[in-house]
Design an enzyme around this catalytic site. Structure first.
Site, PDB file in Angstrom:
ATOM      1  CD  GLU A 354      -2.954   0.898   2.040  1.00 28.62           C
ATOM      2  OE1 GLU A 354      -4.177   0.441   1.845  1.00 28.62           O
ATOM      3  OE2 GLU A 354      -2.739   1.441   3.466  1.00 28.62           O
ATOM      4  CG  HIS A 385       5.155 -29.015   4.719  1.00 27.17           C
ATOM      5  ND1 HIS A 385       5.442 -30.346   4.470  1.00 27.17           N
ATOM      6  CD2 HIS A 385       5.784 -28.711   5.974  1.00 27.17           C
ATOM      7  CE1 HIS A 385       6.350 -30.712   5.532  1.00 27.17           C
ATOM      8  NE2 HIS A 385       6.606 -29.658   6.441  1.00 27.17           N
ATOM      9  CE  LYS A 510     -11.829   3.030   1.388  1.00 31.75           C
ATOM     10  NZ  LYS A 510     -11.072   3.922   2.417  1.00 31.75           N
TER      11      LYS A 510
END
Length: 554
Positions: A354, A385, A510
Protein backbone atom coordinates in the site's frame (compact mmCIF):
# COMPACT_ATOMS: atom_id res chain seq x y z
CA UNK A 1 14.94 23.46 -12.01
CA UNK A 2 13.39 20.21 -10.78
CA UNK A 3 15.55 17.39 -9.50
CA UNK A 4 16.42 14.69 -12.04
CA UNK A 5 14.58 11.40 -11.90
CA UNK A 6 16.62 8.85 -9.96
CA UNK A 7 17.23 6.70 -13.05
CA UNK A 8 19.06 9.65 -14.63
CA UNK A 9 21.72 9.61 -11.91
CA UNK A 10 25.15 8.18 -12.70
CA UNK A 11 24.95 5.92 -9.64
CA UNK A 12 21.76 4.41 -11.04
CA UNK A 13 23.47 3.74 -14.34
CA UNK A 14 26.42 2.13 -12.55
CA UNK A 15 24.06 -0.21 -10.70
CA UNK A 16 22.30 -1.13 -13.91
CA UNK A 17 25.64 -2.15 -15.37
CA UNK A 18 26.59 -4.17 -12.29
CA UNK A 19 23.24 -5.96 -12.38
CA UNK A 20 24.08 -7.39 -15.80
CA UNK A 21 26.82 -9.66 -14.50
CA UNK A 22 26.22 -13.32 -13.75
CA UNK A 23 25.67 -13.34 -9.99
CA UNK A 24 26.51 -16.56 -8.16
CA UNK A 25 26.16 -16.84 -4.40
CA UNK A 26 28.39 -19.90 -4.42
CA UNK A 27 31.13 -17.90 -6.15
CA UNK A 28 30.68 -14.89 -3.84
CA UNK A 29 31.24 -17.03 -0.75
CA UNK A 30 34.20 -18.79 -2.38
CA UNK A 31 35.83 -15.44 -3.15
CA UNK A 32 35.45 -14.06 0.40
CA UNK A 33 35.92 -16.40 3.35
CA UNK A 34 34.80 -13.57 5.66
CA UNK A 35 31.69 -12.75 3.64
CA UNK A 36 29.25 -13.59 6.45
CA UNK A 37 31.08 -11.18 8.75
CA UNK A 38 31.48 -8.48 6.11
CA UNK A 39 27.82 -8.52 5.18
CA UNK A 40 26.12 -8.62 8.57
CA UNK A 41 25.40 -6.06 11.29
CA UNK A 42 23.62 -5.97 14.67
CA UNK A 43 21.48 -3.31 16.31
CA UNK A 44 18.65 -3.16 18.85
CA UNK A 45 18.77 -6.89 19.57
CA UNK A 46 18.53 -7.84 15.88
CA UNK A 47 21.29 -9.69 14.01
CA UNK A 48 21.00 -8.83 10.32
CA UNK A 49 22.72 -11.18 7.85
CA UNK A 50 22.53 -10.15 4.20
CA UNK A 51 25.49 -12.20 3.00
CA UNK A 52 23.15 -14.42 0.95
CA UNK A 53 22.08 -11.48 -1.20
CA UNK A 54 23.44 -11.28 -4.75
CA UNK A 55 25.68 -8.30 -4.16
CA UNK A 56 29.29 -7.48 -3.35
CA UNK A 57 31.26 -4.52 -2.01
CA UNK A 58 31.00 -2.69 -5.32
CA UNK A 59 27.21 -2.97 -5.36
CA UNK A 60 26.96 -1.92 -1.72
CA UNK A 61 29.16 1.08 -2.40
CA UNK A 62 27.07 2.16 -5.38
CA UNK A 63 23.82 1.65 -3.45
CA UNK A 64 25.13 3.88 -0.67
CA UNK A 65 26.23 6.43 -3.28
CA UNK A 66 22.76 6.30 -4.83
CA UNK A 67 21.21 6.91 -1.40
CA UNK A 68 23.41 9.98 -1.02
CA UNK A 69 22.57 11.23 -4.52
CA UNK A 70 18.86 10.77 -3.76
CA UNK A 71 19.38 12.89 -0.62
CA UNK A 72 18.21 10.13 1.69
CA UNK A 73 19.74 11.74 4.78
CA UNK A 74 17.93 15.00 4.10
CA UNK A 75 14.67 13.14 3.50
CA UNK A 76 15.01 11.29 6.80
CA UNK A 77 15.51 14.58 8.62
CA UNK A 78 12.48 16.05 6.85
CA UNK A 79 10.39 13.05 7.95
CA UNK A 80 11.41 13.45 11.59
CA UNK A 81 11.05 17.23 11.49
CA UNK A 82 7.42 17.04 10.48
CA UNK A 83 7.82 18.43 6.96
CA UNK A 84 4.96 17.70 4.58
CA UNK A 85 6.57 14.59 3.11
CA UNK A 86 3.13 13.29 2.09
CA UNK A 87 3.15 15.46 -1.02
CA UNK A 88 -0.21 14.53 -2.56
CA UNK A 89 -2.15 15.23 0.65
CA UNK A 90 0.20 18.00 1.81
CA UNK A 91 0.65 16.41 5.23
CA UNK A 92 3.44 15.35 7.52
CA UNK A 93 3.91 11.66 8.29
CA UNK A 94 4.63 11.66 12.00
CA UNK A 95 4.28 8.04 13.08
CA UNK A 96 7.73 8.35 14.65
CA UNK A 97 6.27 11.04 16.97
CA UNK A 98 3.83 8.46 18.34
CA UNK A 99 6.71 6.78 20.18
CA UNK A 100 8.74 9.82 21.22
CA UNK A 101 9.44 9.95 24.97
CA UNK A 102 7.14 12.21 26.98
CA UNK A 103 10.07 14.52 27.70
CA UNK A 104 10.60 15.25 23.99
CA UNK A 105 9.21 18.19 22.11
CA UNK A 106 8.22 18.46 18.46
CA UNK A 107 6.34 21.52 17.25
CA UNK A 108 4.67 21.19 13.85
CA UNK A 109 2.45 23.95 12.46
CA UNK A 110 2.40 25.57 15.88
CA UNK A 111 1.25 22.42 17.69
CA UNK A 112 3.30 20.51 20.23
CA UNK A 113 2.76 17.09 18.71
CA UNK A 114 4.31 15.21 21.63
CA UNK A 115 1.93 16.79 24.14
CA UNK A 116 -1.07 15.82 22.02
CA UNK A 117 0.19 12.24 21.63
CA UNK A 118 0.93 11.87 25.32
CA UNK A 119 -2.50 13.24 26.25
CA UNK A 120 -4.14 10.64 24.01
CA UNK A 121 -1.99 7.86 25.46
CA UNK A 122 -2.81 9.01 29.00
CA UNK A 123 -6.52 8.87 28.22
CA UNK A 124 -6.04 5.41 26.72
CA UNK A 125 -4.11 4.32 29.82
CA UNK A 126 -7.00 5.40 32.03
CA UNK A 127 -9.49 3.39 29.95
CA UNK A 128 -7.15 0.38 29.92
CA UNK A 129 -6.83 0.46 33.71
CA UNK A 130 -10.59 0.70 34.22
CA UNK A 131 -11.24 -2.22 31.89
CA UNK A 132 -8.47 -4.47 33.22
CA UNK A 133 -9.32 -3.79 36.87
CA UNK A 134 -13.02 -4.58 36.38
CA UNK A 135 -14.10 -1.01 37.09
CA UNK A 136 -15.66 -0.57 33.65
CA UNK A 137 -19.13 -2.12 33.75
CA UNK A 138 -21.65 -2.99 31.09
CA UNK A 139 -25.29 -1.91 31.10
CA UNK A 140 -26.25 -4.61 33.63
CA UNK A 141 -23.45 -3.77 36.04
CA UNK A 142 -21.23 -6.74 35.15
CA UNK A 143 -17.50 -6.28 34.47
CA UNK A 144 -16.18 -6.50 30.91
CA UNK A 145 -14.85 -9.92 29.91
CA UNK A 146 -14.48 -9.50 26.14
CA UNK A 147 -13.24 -6.66 23.95
CA UNK A 148 -13.93 -6.61 20.22
CA UNK A 149 -11.78 -4.36 18.03
CA UNK A 150 -13.72 -3.34 14.92
CA UNK A 151 -11.45 -1.96 12.22
CA UNK A 152 -10.02 -2.71 8.80
CA UNK A 153 -6.62 -2.37 7.16
CA UNK A 154 -4.20 -0.61 9.47
CA UNK A 155 -6.82 -0.46 12.22
CA UNK A 156 -6.94 -4.25 12.20
CA UNK A 157 -3.75 -5.80 10.77
CA UNK A 158 -1.36 -4.04 13.15
CA UNK A 159 -3.29 -4.70 16.37
CA UNK A 160 -4.01 -8.32 15.37
CA UNK A 161 -0.33 -8.92 14.67
CA UNK A 162 0.89 -7.26 17.85
CA UNK A 163 -1.63 -8.88 20.20
CA UNK A 164 -0.79 -12.31 18.75
CA UNK A 165 2.96 -11.81 18.82
CA UNK A 166 2.92 -10.58 22.44
CA UNK A 167 0.17 -12.77 23.84
CA UNK A 168 2.56 -14.58 26.19
CA UNK A 169 2.94 -11.20 27.93
CA UNK A 170 -0.79 -10.97 28.54
CA UNK A 171 -1.63 -10.75 32.22
CA UNK A 172 -5.40 -10.25 31.98
CA UNK A 173 -8.32 -12.64 31.70
CA UNK A 174 -10.02 -10.27 29.28
CA UNK A 175 -10.39 -11.82 25.85
CA UNK A 176 -9.55 -9.62 22.87
CA UNK A 177 -11.13 -10.28 19.47
CA UNK A 178 -10.74 -8.63 16.06
CA UNK A 179 -13.34 -8.09 13.36
CA UNK A 180 -12.69 -6.61 9.93
CA UNK A 181 -14.69 -8.41 7.20
CA UNK A 182 -17.61 -6.32 5.98
CA UNK A 183 -19.72 -9.34 4.98
CA UNK A 184 -20.73 -9.92 8.61
CA UNK A 185 -19.69 -13.58 8.80
CA UNK A 186 -16.74 -12.84 11.06
CA UNK A 187 -18.77 -10.74 13.48
CA UNK A 188 -21.83 -12.98 13.29
CA UNK A 189 -20.00 -16.12 14.41
CA UNK A 190 -18.28 -14.15 17.16
CA UNK A 191 -21.47 -12.63 18.58
CA UNK A 192 -22.92 -16.12 18.99
CA UNK A 193 -20.26 -16.80 21.62
CA UNK A 194 -20.31 -13.48 23.43
CA UNK A 195 -22.44 -12.10 26.24
CA UNK A 196 -23.78 -8.60 25.46
CA UNK A 197 -23.69 -7.72 29.15
CA UNK A 198 -19.90 -8.08 29.30
CA UNK A 199 -18.74 -7.16 25.77
CA UNK A 200 -17.04 -3.90 24.87
CA UNK A 201 -16.51 -2.73 21.28
CA UNK A 202 -13.65 -0.54 20.06
CA UNK A 203 -14.58 1.18 16.80
CA UNK A 204 -11.26 2.11 15.16
CA UNK A 205 -11.55 4.27 12.07
CA UNK A 206 -9.41 7.24 11.13
CA UNK A 207 -12.20 8.83 9.08
CA UNK A 208 -15.12 7.20 10.92
CA UNK A 209 -16.60 6.81 7.48
CA UNK A 210 -15.10 3.52 6.32
CA UNK A 211 -18.02 1.35 5.26
CA UNK A 212 -16.34 -1.91 6.34
CA UNK A 213 -15.91 -0.71 9.91
CA UNK A 214 -19.20 1.15 10.27
CA UNK A 215 -21.26 -1.75 8.92
CA UNK A 216 -19.81 -4.01 11.61
CA UNK A 217 -20.24 -1.30 14.26
CA UNK A 218 -23.89 -0.87 13.33
CA UNK A 219 -24.44 -4.62 13.54
CA UNK A 220 -22.83 -4.66 16.99
CA UNK A 221 -25.08 -1.80 18.09
CA UNK A 222 -28.18 -3.60 16.80
CA UNK A 223 -27.10 -6.78 18.62
CA UNK A 224 -26.82 -4.89 21.89
CA UNK A 225 -30.23 -3.28 21.37
CA UNK A 226 -31.86 -6.72 21.42
CA UNK A 227 -31.16 -6.77 25.16
CA UNK A 228 -33.78 -4.10 25.77
CA UNK A 229 -31.29 -1.73 27.35
CA UNK A 230 -31.53 1.92 26.34
CA UNK A 231 -29.41 3.12 23.43
CA UNK A 232 -27.69 5.92 25.41
CA UNK A 233 -26.63 3.42 28.10
CA UNK A 234 -25.37 0.93 25.52
CA UNK A 235 -23.38 3.55 23.65
CA UNK A 236 -21.82 4.89 26.84
CA UNK A 237 -21.00 1.54 28.42
CA UNK A 238 -20.19 -0.67 25.43
CA UNK A 239 -18.36 1.47 22.85
CA UNK A 240 -15.00 3.21 22.62
CA UNK A 241 -14.06 5.16 19.49
CA UNK A 242 -10.65 5.91 17.99
CA UNK A 243 -10.72 8.46 15.19
CA UNK A 244 -9.21 11.55 13.60
CA UNK A 245 -12.75 12.74 12.85
CA UNK A 246 -14.35 13.37 16.25
CA UNK A 247 -17.42 15.03 14.73
CA UNK A 248 -18.43 11.87 12.88
CA UNK A 249 -17.60 9.64 15.84
CA UNK A 250 -19.71 11.74 18.20
CA UNK A 251 -22.56 11.89 15.68
CA UNK A 252 -22.50 8.09 15.45
CA UNK A 253 -22.96 7.90 19.20
CA UNK A 254 -19.50 7.52 20.75
CA UNK A 255 -19.39 9.14 24.18
CA UNK A 256 -16.89 12.01 24.19
CA UNK A 257 -15.25 10.64 27.34
CA UNK A 258 -14.59 7.39 25.48
CA UNK A 259 -13.29 8.90 22.24
CA UNK A 260 -9.55 8.63 21.63
CA UNK A 261 -7.63 10.95 19.36
CA UNK A 262 -5.99 10.10 16.07
CA UNK A 263 -4.47 12.60 13.63
CA UNK A 264 -4.48 13.19 9.88
CA UNK A 265 -0.69 12.89 9.87
CA UNK A 266 -0.86 9.21 10.87
CA UNK A 267 -1.43 6.76 8.04
CA UNK A 268 -3.55 3.77 9.03
CA UNK A 269 -0.77 1.28 8.34
CA UNK A 270 1.56 3.28 10.62
CA UNK A 271 -0.97 3.79 13.42
CA UNK A 272 -0.74 0.84 15.83
CA UNK A 273 1.59 2.90 18.07
CA UNK A 274 -1.33 5.24 18.79
CA UNK A 275 -4.68 4.56 20.45
CA UNK A 276 -5.37 2.28 17.48
CA UNK A 277 -3.35 -0.19 19.58
CA UNK A 278 -5.82 0.07 22.48
CA UNK A 279 -6.84 -3.60 22.21
CA UNK A 280 -3.17 -4.60 22.43
CA UNK A 281 -2.72 -2.49 25.57
CA UNK A 282 -5.81 -4.05 27.14
CA UNK A 283 -4.34 -7.48 26.55
CA UNK A 284 -0.72 -6.93 27.63
CA UNK A 285 -1.06 -3.89 29.87
CA UNK A 286 -0.08 -0.29 29.30
CA UNK A 287 3.43 -0.70 30.74
CA UNK A 288 4.31 -3.29 28.12
CA UNK A 289 2.64 -1.22 25.42
CA UNK A 290 5.03 1.59 26.38
CA UNK A 291 7.88 -0.94 26.13
CA UNK A 292 6.80 -1.60 22.54
CA UNK A 293 6.88 2.12 21.83
CA UNK A 294 10.33 2.36 23.41
CA UNK A 295 11.65 -0.41 21.16
CA UNK A 296 10.33 1.37 18.08
CA UNK A 297 11.83 4.66 19.25
CA UNK A 298 15.23 2.98 19.74
CA UNK A 299 15.08 1.85 16.09
CA UNK A 300 14.06 5.39 15.10
CA UNK A 301 17.18 6.72 16.81
CA UNK A 302 19.32 4.07 15.11
CA UNK A 303 17.83 5.02 11.73
CA UNK A 304 18.43 8.73 12.04
CA UNK A 305 21.83 8.65 13.77
CA UNK A 306 23.71 5.64 12.39
CA UNK A 307 26.07 5.72 9.43
CA UNK A 308 24.39 4.20 6.39
CA UNK A 309 26.99 1.42 6.08
CA UNK A 310 25.75 -0.16 9.31
CA UNK A 311 22.20 1.21 9.34
CA UNK A 312 19.69 -1.67 9.41
CA UNK A 313 16.71 0.09 7.78
CA UNK A 314 18.91 1.73 5.15
CA UNK A 315 20.59 -1.55 4.21
CA UNK A 316 17.29 -3.47 4.20
CA UNK A 317 15.71 -0.82 1.97
CA UNK A 318 18.64 -0.56 -0.44
CA UNK A 319 18.73 -4.34 -0.80
CA UNK A 320 15.04 -4.23 -1.66
CA UNK A 321 15.70 -1.63 -4.35
CA UNK A 322 18.63 -3.63 -5.73
CA UNK A 323 16.54 -6.78 -6.02
CA UNK A 324 13.33 -5.28 -7.38
CA UNK A 325 14.59 -2.48 -9.60
CA UNK A 326 17.98 -3.66 -10.80
CA UNK A 327 17.93 -7.46 -10.64
CA UNK A 328 14.31 -7.65 -11.76
CA UNK A 329 13.19 -9.79 -8.81
CA UNK A 330 9.58 -8.72 -8.53
CA UNK A 331 8.44 -11.11 -5.79
CA UNK A 332 9.37 -11.03 -2.12
CA UNK A 333 8.31 -13.35 0.69
CA UNK A 334 8.54 -12.96 4.47
CA UNK A 335 9.12 -16.20 6.37
CA UNK A 336 8.96 -16.00 10.18
CA UNK A 337 10.08 -19.21 11.88
CA UNK A 338 8.09 -18.37 14.98
CA UNK A 339 4.37 -19.00 15.39
CA UNK A 340 3.99 -15.84 17.42
CA UNK A 341 4.76 -13.82 14.27
CA UNK A 342 2.19 -15.55 12.11
CA UNK A 343 0.43 -12.30 11.20
CA UNK A 344 3.63 -10.42 10.39
CA UNK A 345 3.52 -11.29 6.65
CA UNK A 346 -0.06 -10.00 6.35
CA UNK A 347 0.89 -6.79 8.12
CA UNK A 348 3.95 -6.27 5.90
CA UNK A 349 1.87 -6.97 2.81
CA UNK A 350 -0.15 -3.87 3.56
CA UNK A 351 2.77 -1.83 4.88
CA UNK A 352 4.89 -2.33 1.79
CA UNK A 353 2.43 -2.73 -1.07
CA UNK A 354 0.00 0.00 0.00
CA UNK A 355 2.91 2.33 0.69
CA UNK A 356 5.13 1.67 -2.32
CA UNK A 357 2.72 0.27 -4.89
CA UNK A 358 3.05 3.49 -6.88
CA UNK A 359 3.86 4.31 -10.50
CA UNK A 360 4.35 8.09 -10.41
CA UNK A 361 6.91 10.26 -8.66
CA UNK A 362 6.21 13.00 -6.12
CA UNK A 363 5.75 15.42 -9.02
CA UNK A 364 3.44 13.10 -10.96
CA UNK A 365 6.01 11.88 -13.49
CA UNK A 366 5.41 8.26 -14.55
CA UNK A 367 8.21 5.96 -13.42
CA UNK A 368 9.97 3.78 -15.95
CA UNK A 369 11.43 1.34 -13.43
CA UNK A 370 10.05 -1.32 -11.12
CA UNK A 371 9.02 -0.17 -7.67
CA UNK A 372 7.40 -2.36 -5.01
CA UNK A 373 7.56 -6.13 -5.55
CA UNK A 374 4.63 -8.42 -4.89
CA UNK A 375 4.92 -9.45 -1.26
CA UNK A 376 3.46 -12.39 0.64
CA UNK A 377 4.52 -14.82 3.32
CA UNK A 378 3.65 -17.45 5.89
CA UNK A 379 5.08 -19.09 8.98
CA UNK A 380 8.15 -20.92 7.73
CA UNK A 381 7.10 -24.41 8.74
CA UNK A 382 3.76 -24.03 6.94
CA UNK A 383 5.40 -22.38 3.94
CA UNK A 384 7.82 -25.28 3.56
CA UNK A 385 4.84 -27.50 2.81
CA UNK A 386 3.09 -24.91 0.67
CA UNK A 387 5.04 -22.65 -1.68
CA UNK A 388 8.71 -23.53 -1.03
CA UNK A 389 8.47 -25.86 -4.02
CA UNK A 390 8.25 -22.76 -6.21
CA UNK A 391 11.12 -21.07 -4.36
CA UNK A 392 13.41 -24.05 -4.85
CA UNK A 393 12.49 -25.35 -8.28
CA UNK A 394 10.08 -22.92 -9.89
CA UNK A 395 10.82 -20.48 -12.69
CA UNK A 396 10.38 -17.31 -10.63
CA UNK A 397 13.14 -15.39 -8.89
CA UNK A 398 12.01 -14.54 -5.36
CA UNK A 399 13.84 -12.70 -2.60
CA UNK A 400 13.20 -13.84 0.97
CA UNK A 401 13.35 -12.54 4.52
CA UNK A 402 13.87 -15.25 7.13
CA UNK A 403 13.00 -14.14 10.68
CA UNK A 404 13.59 -16.14 13.85
CA UNK A 405 14.24 -15.71 17.58
CA UNK A 406 17.37 -17.20 19.14
CA UNK A 407 16.07 -17.51 22.70
CA UNK A 408 12.76 -19.14 23.52
CA UNK A 409 11.70 -21.82 26.02
CA UNK A 410 14.79 -21.16 28.13
CA UNK A 411 13.24 -22.26 31.40
CA UNK A 412 14.37 -25.54 32.96
CA UNK A 413 10.88 -27.04 32.64
CA UNK A 414 10.53 -26.26 28.93
CA UNK A 415 11.35 -29.87 28.12
CA UNK A 416 10.47 -30.95 24.63
CA UNK A 417 9.58 -27.41 23.57
CA UNK A 418 13.28 -26.46 23.64
CA UNK A 419 13.94 -29.32 21.24
CA UNK A 420 11.15 -28.09 18.94
CA UNK A 421 12.55 -24.56 18.99
CA UNK A 422 15.98 -25.85 18.00
CA UNK A 423 14.37 -27.84 15.19
CA UNK A 424 12.62 -24.71 13.94
CA UNK A 425 15.88 -22.74 13.95
CA UNK A 426 17.61 -25.55 12.08
CA UNK A 427 14.92 -25.48 9.39
CA UNK A 428 15.21 -21.71 9.08
CA UNK A 429 18.96 -21.87 8.47
CA UNK A 430 18.70 -24.93 6.24
CA UNK A 431 16.12 -23.42 3.93
CA UNK A 432 18.07 -20.21 3.37
CA UNK A 433 21.17 -22.35 2.73
CA UNK A 434 19.45 -24.50 0.09
CA UNK A 435 17.88 -21.46 -1.55
CA UNK A 436 21.31 -19.89 -1.85
CA UNK A 437 23.44 -22.85 -2.88
CA UNK A 438 21.03 -25.41 -4.32
CA UNK A 439 22.38 -28.95 -4.43
CA UNK A 440 25.75 -27.68 -3.26
CA UNK A 441 24.16 -27.16 0.16
CA UNK A 442 24.40 -30.91 0.68
CA UNK A 443 27.76 -32.59 0.51
CA UNK A 444 27.33 -35.07 -2.31
CA UNK A 445 28.61 -38.59 -1.81
CA UNK A 446 31.39 -39.73 -4.18
CA UNK A 447 29.17 -42.36 -5.73
CA UNK A 448 26.34 -39.92 -6.42
CA UNK A 449 27.59 -36.51 -7.58
CA UNK A 450 25.06 -33.78 -8.38
CA UNK A 451 25.59 -34.29 -12.10
CA UNK A 452 24.15 -37.80 -11.81
CA UNK A 453 21.00 -36.78 -9.97
CA UNK A 454 17.71 -36.96 -11.80
CA UNK A 455 16.87 -33.50 -13.10
CA UNK A 456 13.73 -33.32 -10.97
CA UNK A 457 15.95 -33.63 -7.89
CA UNK A 458 18.15 -30.69 -8.78
CA UNK A 459 17.94 -27.38 -6.94
CA UNK A 460 19.21 -24.37 -8.87
CA UNK A 461 19.93 -22.20 -5.82
CA UNK A 462 20.95 -18.56 -6.18
CA UNK A 463 17.70 -17.34 -4.61
CA UNK A 464 18.72 -14.31 -2.50
CA UNK A 465 17.67 -14.01 1.13
CA UNK A 466 18.23 -12.01 4.28
CA UNK A 467 18.09 -13.51 7.75
CA UNK A 468 17.04 -11.48 10.78
CA UNK A 469 17.64 -13.08 14.17
CA UNK A 470 16.06 -11.47 17.23
CA UNK A 471 17.81 -12.23 20.51
CA UNK A 472 14.32 -12.87 21.87
CA UNK A 473 10.80 -11.69 21.19
CA UNK A 474 9.73 -9.09 23.76
CA UNK A 475 7.52 -6.01 23.49
CA UNK A 476 10.71 -3.97 23.07
CA UNK A 477 12.32 -6.09 20.36
CA UNK A 478 8.98 -6.46 18.60
CA UNK A 479 8.62 -2.68 18.46
CA UNK A 480 12.12 -2.40 17.01
CA UNK A 481 11.40 -5.03 14.36
CA UNK A 482 8.23 -3.31 13.12
CA UNK A 483 9.90 0.12 13.08
CA UNK A 484 12.75 -1.43 11.06
CA UNK A 485 10.30 -2.43 8.33
CA UNK A 486 8.52 0.92 8.45
CA UNK A 487 11.81 2.67 7.77
CA UNK A 488 12.72 0.15 5.07
CA UNK A 489 9.59 1.29 3.23
CA UNK A 490 10.64 4.93 3.52
CA UNK A 491 14.16 4.21 2.26
CA UNK A 492 12.85 2.43 -0.82
CA UNK A 493 10.34 5.19 -1.54
CA UNK A 494 13.06 7.81 -1.17
CA UNK A 495 15.22 6.09 -3.78
CA UNK A 496 12.27 5.63 -6.16
CA UNK A 497 11.05 9.22 -5.58
CA UNK A 498 7.52 8.05 -4.78
CA UNK A 499 5.14 8.98 -1.96
CA UNK A 500 4.75 6.08 0.51
CA UNK A 501 2.17 7.88 2.66
CA UNK A 502 -0.90 8.10 0.43
CA UNK A 503 -3.11 5.33 -0.98
CA UNK A 504 -5.21 6.77 -3.77
CA UNK A 505 -5.32 3.34 -5.38
CA UNK A 506 -7.95 2.18 -2.88
CA UNK A 507 -10.27 5.16 -3.28
CA UNK A 508 -11.87 4.54 -6.68
CA UNK A 509 -12.87 1.02 -5.67
CA UNK A 510 -14.81 2.47 -2.75
CA UNK A 511 -16.56 4.97 -5.03
CA UNK A 512 -17.56 2.37 -7.60
CA UNK A 513 -18.71 0.00 -4.82
CA UNK A 514 -21.19 2.63 -3.66
CA UNK A 515 -22.53 2.97 -7.20
CA UNK A 516 -22.94 -0.80 -7.56
CA UNK A 517 -24.42 -1.13 -4.06
CA UNK A 518 -27.29 1.14 -5.03
CA UNK A 519 -28.33 -1.36 -7.74
CA UNK A 520 -28.55 -4.45 -5.56
CA UNK A 521 -32.25 -5.12 -5.03
CA UNK A 522 -32.19 -6.03 -1.35
CA UNK A 523 -31.21 -2.39 -0.72
CA UNK A 524 -34.30 -1.17 -2.60
CA UNK A 525 -37.52 -2.28 -0.85
CA UNK A 526 -39.74 -0.87 -3.63
CA UNK A 527 -37.47 -1.61 -6.54
CA UNK A 528 -38.72 -2.21 -10.03
CA UNK A 529 -37.42 -5.14 -12.04
CA UNK A 530 -34.47 -4.09 -14.22
CA UNK A 531 -34.75 -4.88 -17.90
CA UNK A 532 -31.15 -3.95 -18.60
CA UNK A 533 -32.13 -1.05 -20.87
CA UNK A 534 -30.58 1.57 -18.58
CA UNK A 535 -27.48 -0.38 -17.63
CA UNK A 536 -24.77 1.88 -16.23
CA UNK A 537 -21.99 -0.65 -16.07
CA UNK A 538 -19.81 -2.75 -18.32
CA UNK A 539 -21.32 -5.93 -19.68
CA UNK A 540 -19.69 -8.24 -17.14
CA UNK A 541 -20.65 -6.19 -14.07
CA UNK A 542 -24.21 -5.73 -15.34
CA UNK A 543 -24.57 -9.46 -16.02
CA UNK A 544 -23.33 -10.29 -12.55
CA UNK A 545 -25.75 -7.77 -11.02
CA UNK A 546 -28.60 -9.23 -13.04
CA UNK A 547 -27.77 -12.72 -11.79
CA UNK A 548 -27.55 -11.56 -8.16
CA UNK A 549 -30.80 -9.62 -8.36
CA UNK A 550 -32.60 -12.48 -10.06
CA UNK A 551 -31.58 -14.76 -7.21
CA UNK A 552 -32.59 -12.18 -4.59
CA UNK A 553 -35.98 -11.65 -6.22
CA UNK A 554 -36.96 -15.32 -6.17
Amino acid sequence: MSNPLPNQLSQWQNLQNLAQQDWSLTALFAQDVNRAHNFSVSAQGIYFDYSKQCLDKRVKSELLALAKACQLQQKIKALYRGDKVNSSEKRAALHTALRLPATSQLVVDGEDVVSAVQASLAKAADLVARIRQGIWRGYSGKAITDVVNIGVGGSDLGPVMASTALDEWADSDINVHFVSNMDGTQLGSLLERLNPETTLFIVSSKSFGTVDTLSNAQTARAWLLTTGASLPSLLRRHFIGVSANPERALAWGIDEAHLLQLWDWVGGRFSMWSSIGLAVAIRIGMARFYDMLAGAHAMDEHFVNTDFETNLPVLLGLIGVWNSTFLGINAHTVLPYDGRLKYLPSYLTQLEMESNGKSVTHTGEPVTYSTCPILWGEIGSNAQHAFYQLLHQGTQKVSCDFIACVHYYDTSDAGEFKHQHALSLANCLAQSRVLAFGNDAVVASPDQPVSRLDKFKRYRGNQPSTTLLLDELTPTSFGALIALYEHKVFVMASIWDINPFDQWGVEMGKQVANEVFAHIHCQQPNHQQDDGSDAKFDGSTQALLDHINQQLDT
